[in-house]
Design a protein around this motif. Structure first.
Motif, mmCIF file in Angstrom:
data_model
loop_
_atom_site.group_PDB
_atom_site.id
_atom_site.type_symbol
_atom_site.label_atom_id
_atom_site.label_comp_id
_atom_site.label_asym_id
_atom_site.label_seq_id
_atom_site.Cartn_x
_atom_site.Cartn_y
_atom_site.Cartn_z
ATOM 1 N N GLY A 80 -35.070 28.645 7.701
ATOM 2 C CA GLY A 80 -35.708 29.680 6.740
ATOM 3 C C GLY A 80 -36.597 30.421 7.409
ATOM 4 N N ASP A 81 -37.363 30.998 8.701
ATOM 5 C CA ASP A 81 -38.124 31.823 9.227
ATOM 6 C C ASP A 81 -37.140 33.108 9.343
ATOM 7 O OD1 ASP A 81 -40.453 30.187 8.881
ATOM 8 O OD2 ASP A 81 -40.723 30.134 10.743
ATOM 9 N N ILE A 82 -37.944 33.917 9.504
ATOM 10 C CA ILE A 82 -37.387 35.692 10.160
ATOM 11 C C ILE A 82 -37.941 36.791 10.754
ATOM 12 C CG2 ILE A 82 -35.145 37.353 10.095
ATOM 13 C CD1 ILE A 82 -33.962 36.262 7.610
ATOM 14 N N LEU A 83 -37.917 36.464 11.906
ATOM 15 C CA LEU A 83 -39.092 37.040 12.434
ATOM 16 C C LEU A 83 -38.449 38.399 12.788
ATOM 17 C CD1 LEU A 83 -39.614 34.570 13.153
ATOM 18 C CD2 LEU A 83 -40.912 35.086 15.175
ATOM 19 N N VAL A 84 -39.419 39.765 12.929
ATOM 20 C CA VAL A 84 -39.448 41.062 13.129
ATOM 21 C C VAL A 84 -40.036 42.130 14.146
ATOM 22 C CG1 VAL A 84 -40.778 41.606 11.118
ATOM 23 C CG2 VAL A 84 -38.897 42.987 12.234
ATOM 24 N N THR A 85 -39.831 43.082 15.394
ATOM 25 C CA THR A 85 -40.536 43.522 15.572
ATOM 26 C C THR A 85 -39.799 44.792 15.488
ATOM 27 O OG1 THR A 85 -42.453 43.989 17.353
ATOM 28 C CG2 THR A 85 -40.268 42.693 17.672
ATOM 29 N N GLU A 107 -30.928 19.299 12.757
ATOM 30 C CA GLU A 107 -31.413 18.688 12.351
ATOM 31 C C GLU A 107 -32.225 18.511 13.103
ATOM 32 O OE1 GLU A 107 -29.433 15.091 14.002
ATOM 33 O OE2 GLU A 107 -28.469 15.423 12.547
ATOM 34 N N GLY A 108 -33.389 19.850 12.458
ATOM 35 C CA GLY A 108 -35.104 19.488 13.283
ATOM 36 C C GLY A 108 -35.000 20.037 14.605
ATOM 37 N N GLU A 109 -33.602 20.591 14.826
ATOM 38 C CA GLU A 109 -34.406 20.867 16.894
ATOM 39 C C GLU A 109 -33.615 22.395 16.702
ATOM 40 O OE1 GLU A 109 -32.716 20.199 21.209
ATOM 41 O OE2 GLU A 109 -32.649 18.506 19.917
ATOM 42 N N LEU A 110 -35.045 22.935 17.652
ATOM 43 C CA LEU A 110 -34.252 24.162 17.996
ATOM 44 C C LEU A 110 -32.984 24.757 18.350
ATOM 45 C CD1 LEU A 110 -35.254 28.137 17.193
ATOM 46 C CD2 LEU A 110 -36.088 27.577 19.010
ATOM 47 N N LYS A 148 -41.214 33.899 5.721
ATOM 48 C CA LYS A 148 -41.634 32.393 6.963
ATOM 49 C C LYS A 148 -40.750 31.207 5.735
ATOM 50 C CE LYS A 148 -46.102 29.731 7.136
ATOM 51 N NZ LYS A 148 -45.603 29.512 8.186
ATOM 52 N N ALA A 149 -40.127 30.324 6.286
ATOM 53 C CA ALA A 149 -39.876 29.332 5.499
ATOM 54 C C ALA A 149 -38.925 29.582 4.003
ATOM 55 C CB ALA A 149 -40.451 28.544 5.142
ATOM 56 N N GLY A 150 -38.058 30.565 4.182
ATOM 57 C CA GLY A 150 -37.483 31.298 3.446
ATOM 58 C C GLY A 150 -38.151 32.173 2.388
ATOM 59 N N VAL A 151 -39.722 32.548 2.115
ATOM 60 C CA VAL A 151 -40.048 33.543 1.896
ATOM 61 C C VAL A 151 -40.314 34.386 2.527
ATOM 62 C CG1 VAL A 151 -42.549 33.782 0.615
ATOM 63 C CG2 VAL A 151 -41.379 31.274 0.167
ATOM 64 N N VAL A 152 -40.108 35.911 1.663
ATOM 65 C CA VAL A 152 -40.203 37.042 2.420
ATOM 66 C C VAL A 152 -42.245 37.295 1.991
ATOM 67 C CG1 VAL A 152 -39.492 39.760 1.993
ATOM 68 C CG2 VAL A 152 -37.851 37.443 1.438
ATOM 69 N N ASN A 153 -42.610 37.821 3.206
ATOM 70 C CA ASN A 153 -43.839 38.741 3.593
ATOM 71 C C ASN A 153 -43.563 39.974 2.618
ATOM 72 O OD1 ASN A 153 -45.926 39.996 3.889
ATOM 73 N ND2 ASN A 153 -45.893 39.143 6.276
ATOM 74 N N GLU A 154 -43.704 40.053 1.106
ATOM 75 C CA GLU A 154 -43.918 41.247 0.697
ATOM 76 C C GLU A 154 -44.899 41.864 1.116
ATOM 77 O OE1 GLU A 154 -41.137 42.254 -1.537
ATOM 78 O OE2 GLU A 154 -40.081 39.930 -1.822
ATOM 79 N N GLN A 177 -29.410 44.043 7.671
ATOM 80 C CA GLN A 177 -30.329 43.305 9.226
ATOM 81 C C GLN A 177 -29.920 42.054 9.103
ATOM 82 O OE1 GLN A 177 -32.685 46.792 10.972
ATOM 83 N NE2 GLN A 177 -31.978 45.240 12.360
ATOM 84 N N ILE A 178 -30.620 41.809 7.859
ATOM 85 C CA ILE A 178 -31.284 40.027 7.071
ATOM 86 C C ILE A 178 -29.612 39.171 7.009
ATOM 87 C CG2 ILE A 178 -32.352 38.232 5.581
ATOM 88 C CD1 ILE A 178 -34.197 40.230 7.622
ATOM 89 N N VAL A 179 -28.218 40.409 6.445
ATOM 90 C CA VAL A 179 -26.975 40.489 6.081
ATOM 91 C C VAL A 179 -26.628 39.218 7.603
ATOM 92 C CG1 VAL A 179 -25.018 40.286 5.780
ATOM 93 C CG2 VAL A 179 -27.150 40.571 4.243
ATOM 94 N N ALA A 180 -26.775 40.377 8.229
ATOM 95 C CA ALA A 180 -26.232 40.012 9.581
ATOM 96 C C ALA A 180 -26.489 39.142 10.214
ATOM 97 C CB ALA A 180 -26.599 40.770 10.575
ATOM 98 N N VAL A 181 -27.830 38.337 10.599
ATOM 99 C CA VAL A 181 -28.505 37.244 10.929
ATOM 100 C C VAL A 181 -28.667 35.761 10.013
ATOM 101 C CG1 VAL A 181 -30.469 38.152 12.782
ATOM 102 C CG2 VAL A 181 -31.191 37.633 10.498
ATOM 103 N N THR A 182 -28.251 35.719 8.443
ATOM 104 C CA THR A 182 -28.000 35.089 8.264
ATOM 105 C C THR A 182 -25.916 34.633 8.602
ATOM 106 O OG1 THR A 182 -27.931 36.378 6.173
ATOM 107 C CG2 THR A 182 -30.358 35.296 6.503
ATOM 108 N N THR A 183 -26.188 36.235 8.763
ATOM 109 C CA THR A 183 -24.509 35.351 8.620
ATOM 110 C C THR A 183 -24.072 34.302 9.985
ATOM 111 O OG1 THR A 183 -23.123 37.049 7.013
ATOM 112 C CG2 THR A 183 -21.815 36.407 9.051
ATOM 113 N N GLY A 184 -24.525 34.761 10.965
ATOM 114 C CA GLY A 184 -24.603 34.360 12.664
ATOM 115 C C GLY A 184 -25.587 33.336 12.362
ATOM 116 N N ALA A 185 -25.753 32.759 12.257
ATOM 117 C CA ALA A 185 -26.710 31.172 12.292
ATOM 118 C C ALA A 185 -26.081 30.365 11.261
ATOM 119 C CB ALA A 185 -28.496 31.129 10.645
#
Length: 586
Positions: A80-85, A107-110, A148-154, A177-185
């Motif tokens: 549920g994390d999404i990182l940005v820069t 199963e908990g493994e990256l 972070k864990a599915g919660v957006v940093n407003e 862009q969030i749609v793109a990465v969640t589609t990929g995942a």
């Protein structure tokens, strides 16, 4: 069998990511121009598959994921994390490129990452003109968690909204862009569930090993040696008329190649710098074209046999606080220069120089339709690509580092902004003459229908696209304005800074052509006559450069052509006739 299923599977995933981004983006530079790249990466940040977009993003995306891993570590990441820069010194590009990366867990493994880097037209900062440090170029976002864990940093969202001029459009592209990465995942997770995690990851390793073997095999066919070439850029956008040197060295030994960019110019005070990731990308783009251009998906294995030397502090490895706003231009010429260096070793695989610039115009103003502020762009302006040993260059195509980027449809531009496209046509005689002719550039005339400010920072006006093997150079890029009906041609370079146009005034963008390959007098006369009929080549150029006589009706005068080619260049016409008038395109 499973390796091929996974090969096509990861390519399908990145294509769906690409499609969903285009369908949901708010700004035309994403959904029309395709100024973005999406991809899948290993847990360590190595490239697995790229949805073809901008080739120069490949290394930047990989390095960005590795930097995010270094910042948080695997233990600092969770589902549920999404990182940005948009850190320009990590991505290698400018602040307009926001990069979102989503770690994929099983199963908990990256086990992988989905990533999307896309261009936002508005990130605050100055509108056009000259910048000399990164701080004036817009909002800087360090590596952090957008979600972070599915919660957006407003709070982050509010910071972005506060610092851009058109927040609704910026946040619209963010969500795309969030749609793109969640589609990929999601799609990659389906592959893992269907075939098993270990089997899929093993298949990815097999794909990379196969790509490595193909690249090494093709590298072995290049003669061993040390090859060098140099060129230059017009200036850095700040010190007008002061050339910026570009020198490369290519070392080939066995099945490995080293591209040494140590002697590329030190970073400049102007805004044409790019970060270290781009220096590596220059080498990767050139190497991929030379060794495995049709090997898909594009992945890390293709580059294991490539070593790149890029010391800190050059124009393609700049350090803070170097200005980076026009990061994409110099690398194109670096790639051209690598091809130039290797032309002496593999003339059948290299290409003459191309126009090497987006020739793009940024525009802004107040829309007369609704009274709202707008930011837009015109371009990229298609130019000519260089000729090859056995083929003419392509006409009116986008520069090399921008890959699948498209130009903007005239109808869309006219519908969205108060401008009229008066002309969009190929430039006669812009392609370098040769046995095989360089591709033609284009001319775009943009007339203002309301007050509008334009800013263009084009390059390679004074370093025209060179030819190979006695081929002639193409025309360089040119940018002018027409004020009160009169075109102004007194600029020292191809840059127009924040020029205010009144209704009826116009901006004129002329993209250069490509260099020719081989002596022009060796070109088939019938092909020269065809070029004249199409408006690609003028009758004067046909006669004086190609030594071919074309009649006023476009037919070939074979007898006079034979006499022209039999005499030494520079002698008067055999029949002492006055030269014919030039025939324009049409």
């Amino acid at each position: 069998m499973l390796t091929e299923i996974v090969r096509n599977g990861v390519m399908a995933v990145t294509e769906e990511m690409k499609t969903n981004l285009m369908r949901t983006a708010y700004n035309m530079i994403i959904y029309e121009a395709l100024d973005f790249t999406v991809g899948l990466f290993t847990a360590e940040g190595e490239t697995v598959s790229i949805g073809i977009g901008l080739p120069s993003f490949i290394r930047g995306m990989s390095n960005t994921i590795k930097a995010k891993l270094a910042r948080y570590g695997t233990k600092g990441l969770e589902p549920g994390d999404i990182l940005v820069t948009n850190d320009a010194y990590i991505t290698g590009s400018h602040l307009n490129h926001f990069t979102f990366s989503l770690p994929i867990f099983d199963e908990g493994e990256l086990c992988a990452w989905a990533c999307c880097m896309a261009h936002w037209p508005d990130v605050g900062g100055t509108l056009g003109g000259v910048t000399t440090d990164i701080y004036s170029e817009g909002l800087q976002i360090p590596i952090m968690k957008y979600q972070k864990a599915g919660v957006v940093n407003e709070d982050l969202v509010d910071i972005i909204k506060m610092n851009v001029r058109l927040p609704e459009r910026a946040i619209g592209d963010l969500r795309a862009q969030i749609v793109a990465v969640t589609t990929g995942a999601r799609r990659f997770a389906e592959l893992l569930r269907r075939y098993g995690r270990q089997a899929v990851l093993d298949s990815i390793r097999n794909i990379m090993d196969q790509s490595e073997a193909a690249a090494r095999a093709r590298t072995r066919t290049i003669p061993d040696g040390v090859y060098e070439a140099e060129s230059f850029m017009d200036d850095d956008g700040f010190e007008v008329g002061k050339p910026v040197p570009i020198k490369v060295r290519v070392i080939k030994r066995g099945d490995e190649m080293t591209i040494d960019l140590s002697e590329v110019s030190p970073q400049v005070r102007g805004f044409f710098n790019s970060g270290p990731s781009t220096g590596y990308s220059c080498a990767q783009v050139a190497y991929k074209c030379l060794t495995s251009p049709t090997d898909y998906p594009i992945n890390e294995g293709s580059f294991r046999s490539l070593k790149v030397i890029v010391p800190e502090g050059t124009v393609v490895s700049a350090v803070k606080p170097a200005a980076m706003r026009w990061w994409m231009t110099f690398p194109m010429t670096v790639v051209d220069t690598v091809f130039k260096a290797l032309a002496q070793a593999i003339p059948d695989r290299t290409i003459a120089a191309h126009h090497a610039d987006l020739v793009i115009a940024l525009i802004h103003g107040i829309s007369p339709k609704d009274g709202r502020f707008f930011i837009g762009f015109v371009g990229p302006t298609g130019g000519g690509w260089g000729a090859k040993l056995n083929e003419d260059g392509m006409n009116g195509v986008v520069c090399s580092n921008d890959g699948d980027t498209h130009n903007s449809p005239c109808e869309q531009l006219e519908a969205k902004y108060p401008i009229l496209i008066e002309r969009h046509a190929l430039r006669t005689d812009s392609g370098g003459a040769g046995r095989f002719r360089g591709g033609l550039g284009t001319e775009v005339v943009v007339r203002a229908r309301a007050p509008v400010t334009v800013d263009v920072q084009a390059e390679r006006m004074h370093c025209p696209p060179w030819g190979l093997a006695e081929g002639r150079p193409g025309l360089g890029n040119q940018v002018t304005v027409r004020i009160d009906g009169k075109e102004q041609n007194d600029a020292g370079n191809a840059k127009v800074r924040n020029q205010r146009l009144r209704p009826g005034d116009a901006l004129i963008l002329r993209a250069g052509g490509g260099g020719g390959f081989g002596p022009p007098e060796d070109r088939d006369p019938a092909r020269v006559a065809y070029d004249v009929r199409q408006g690609y080549v003028s009758r004067e150029t046909a006669r004086n450069i190609y030594r071919v006589e074309v009649n006023a009706d476009g037919t070939l005068d074979l007898e006079l052509t034979q006499r022209l080619r039999a005499q030494a260049p520079g002698q008067p016409r055999p029949d002492n006739e006055a030269p014919h008038a030039q025939v324009g395109p049409g």
